[in-house]
Design a protein around this motif. Structure first.
Motif, short mmCIF file in Angstrom:
data_model
loop_
_atom_site.label_atom_id
_atom_site.label_comp_id
_atom_site.label_asym_id
_atom_site.label_seq_id
_atom_site.Cartn_x
_atom_site.Cartn_y
_atom_site.Cartn_z
N ALA A 101 7.85 -27.77 8.79
CA ALA A 101 8.43 -29.04 9.26
C ALA A 101 7.77 -30.23 8.57
N VAL A 102 8.08 -30.42 7.30
CA VAL A 102 7.54 -31.51 6.50
C VAL A 102 8.25 -32.82 6.86
N PRO A 103 7.65 -33.98 6.55
CA PRO A 103 8.31 -35.26 6.86
C PRO A 103 9.67 -35.44 6.19
N THR A 104 9.89 -34.74 5.08
CA THR A 104 11.17 -34.86 4.37
C THR A 104 12.19 -33.82 4.82
N LEU A 105 11.92 -33.11 5.92
CA LEU A 105 12.82 -32.05 6.37
C LEU A 105 14.21 -32.59 6.71
N GLY A 106 14.29 -33.85 7.12
CA GLY A 106 15.59 -34.42 7.44
C GLY A 106 16.55 -34.40 6.27
N TYR A 107 16.02 -34.56 5.07
CA TYR A 107 16.89 -34.51 3.89
C TYR A 107 17.44 -33.09 3.71
N VAL A 108 16.61 -32.08 3.99
CA VAL A 108 17.07 -30.70 3.88
C VAL A 108 18.15 -30.42 4.93
N ILE A 109 17.96 -30.95 6.14
CA ILE A 109 19.00 -30.83 7.16
C ILE A 109 20.27 -31.52 6.67
N GLY A 110 20.10 -32.65 5.99
CA GLY A 110 21.25 -33.32 5.40
C GLY A 110 21.95 -32.46 4.37
N PHE A 111 21.19 -31.67 3.61
CA PHE A 111 21.81 -30.74 2.65
C PHE A 111 22.76 -29.79 3.37
N LEU A 112 22.31 -29.29 4.52
CA LEU A 112 23.08 -28.32 5.28
C LEU A 112 24.42 -28.90 5.74
N ILE A 113 24.45 -30.21 5.95
CA ILE A 113 25.69 -30.87 6.36
C ILE A 113 26.51 -31.30 5.14
N ALA A 114 25.83 -31.90 4.17
CA ALA A 114 26.53 -32.49 3.03
C ALA A 114 27.20 -31.45 2.14
N ALA A 115 26.52 -30.35 1.86
CA ALA A 115 27.07 -29.36 0.92
C ALA A 115 28.42 -28.81 1.37
#
Length: 199
Positions: A101-115
């Protein structure tokens, strides 16, 4: 007398990859695993400038959005789910070899939605022209930032102005470059497909 050209193939580029016999699931499993691995590999191409942002400058956004457009929604979602879940489980393939759970995890969650959103739009022909592809990239980037910036703010205690200044603004120029690359690559790939289809 001119010969009428065949209609352009529908779907996404990955649909054109032949299956082994009737086993499309085998092709898709390889694509999903490869997509997750490619995303993890691109996350290691990172430039960290702490004075500007705690978020490194990476190639991952371009990789994720191109995969979304090439894979379609289902394969793109599966690839990003593998990337996210494996990273949370300890596979060190988030940016700069981090996991969890790194501070940039939100961007990875965004990948899951955006892709998959980009994949769904591409399936409807959104990656066939330069203008449409540019629109795809804008939509994908907005989704990624909409997930990434609030998570970064919550994880670091930043306010809204700092969150935008450190989690979005520094990356605008890079995103524009990525947009231009994608807008050149995807329509060009379809032109090649159409040329061979109509040959």
């Amino acid at each position: 007398m001119s010969v009428p050209s065949l209609p352009a193939p529908r779907g996404v580029l990955a649909d054109l990859i032949p299956t082994i016999g009737a086993k499309a699931w085998a092709r898709d499993a390889v694509l999903v695993a490869g997509g997750a691995a490619l995303t993890g590999l691109s996350a290691q191409v990172a430039i960290e400038i702490p004075a500007i942002s705690p978020v490194p400058f990476v190639l991952t956004t371009l990789t994720v959005l191109l995969l979304g457009a090439c894979y379609g929604p289902a394969r793109a979602a599966a690839s990003m789910a593998v990337y996210l879940l494996a990273g949370l489980a300890g596979v060190p393939w988030f940016s700069e070899g981090y996991s969890g759970a790194v501070p940039t995890l939100g961007y990875v969650i965004g990948f899951l939605i955006a892709a998959p959103v980009v994949g769904a739009l591409a399936r409807r022909g959104g990656d066939r022209t330069v203008a449409r592809t540019a629109g795809l990239m804008v939509v994908g980037n907005v989704i990624i930032y909409a997930a990434g910036v609030p998570y970064l703010m919550a994880a670091t205690g930043m306010g809204l102005s700092d969150g935008l200044a450190k989690g979005l603004v520094p990356f605008a120029a890079g995103d524009l470059i990525k947009l231009v690359i994608a807008a050149a690559l995807l329509p060009a790939a379809w032109k090649l497909v159409n040329r061979f289809t109509n040959a």
